[in-house]
Enzyme design. Structure first.
Site, short mmCIF file in Angstrom:
data_model
loop_
_atom_site.label_atom_id
_atom_site.label_comp_id
_atom_site.label_asym_id
_atom_site.label_seq_id
_atom_site.Cartn_x
_atom_site.Cartn_y
_atom_site.Cartn_z
N ARG A 58 51.42 -11.42 28.88
CA ARG A 58 52.22 -12.55 28.38
C ARG A 58 51.70 -13.90 28.87
O ARG A 58 52.01 -14.93 28.26
CB ARG A 58 53.69 -12.33 28.71
CG ARG A 58 54.26 -11.15 27.90
CD ARG A 58 55.73 -10.90 28.17
NE ARG A 58 56.04 -10.67 29.56
CZ ARG A 58 56.13 -9.47 30.12
NH1 ARG A 58 55.93 -8.39 29.41
NH2 ARG A 58 56.43 -9.36 31.40
N GLU A 95 55.90 -1.74 42.73
CA GLU A 95 57.07 -1.07 43.29
C GLU A 95 56.74 0.39 43.65
O GLU A 95 57.13 0.88 44.69
CB GLU A 95 58.22 -1.13 42.28
CG GLU A 95 59.53 -0.63 42.84
CD GLU A 95 60.68 -0.81 41.87
OE1 GLU A 95 61.75 -0.26 42.16
OE2 GLU A 95 60.51 -1.48 40.83
#
Length: 172
Positions: A58, A95
């Site tokens: 993006r 994560e």
């Protein structure tokens, strides 16, 4: 224009407990997209930017038109194995696990004035890794610019010492 009106909130995506900020509605709206690009480009116009760097994927959506508007070059940051020439790499933690980001070795010249542009600042992990890549290449980071910042995740703290702009701020 209130850009926040053009962000779709999707609860539970990509997993339960996440309130996803979807920019596809912003980039679909020609006026909102132009406004966001123009707002960041306007902030950068007097900063003598040589290249705009945009992380996959993006960051490409906003970085490339901002670079075009400024008359600057655009440098994509890609995931490992996506660039066809010699690269500089940095491993960063996710994560669950890790990933590698890369730029071409010759994408940034020593002393280039760089604006790092992305859609979202969350924890700052990806952005701080891209900062290291840019500096490893010899670039001078002038500013780091986002469309959205999730303030509760405190990503800005990882970017202390840098000029950081965000157009929309959410407390998640």
């Amino acid at each position: 224009m209130n850009l926040q009106d053009n962000i779709r909130i999707v609860e539970g995506f990509p997993k339960k407990g996440i309130s996803f900020k979807d920019i596809t509605t912003l980039i679909r709206d020609k006026d909102a997209f132009k406004y966001a690009v123009d707002k960041i480009a306007g902030y950068l116009k007097d900063k003598n930017i040589d290249v705009v760097v945009g992380p996959e994927a993006r960051g490409f959506l906003f970085g490339a038109p901002i670079a075009y508007t400024l008359g600057a070059g655009f440098v994509p940051v890609r995931k490992q194995g996506k660039l066809p020439y010699d690269t500089l790499s940095i491993k960063y933690d996710l994560e669950y696990g890790s990933d590698v980001l890369q730029i071409h070795k010759d994408a940034i010249n020593k002393g280039d004035r760089v604006a790092l542009v992305d859609d979202l600042l969350a924890t700052g992990g990806t952005t701080s890794s891209v900062v290291k890549l840019i500096e490893q290449a010899g670039g001078e980071i002038v500013t780091i610019d986002f469309v959205i910042e999730l303030t509760d995740l405190k990503g800005r703290e990882k970017l202390k010492g840098y000029d950081v702009l965000s157009l929309i701020k959410y407390d998640i």
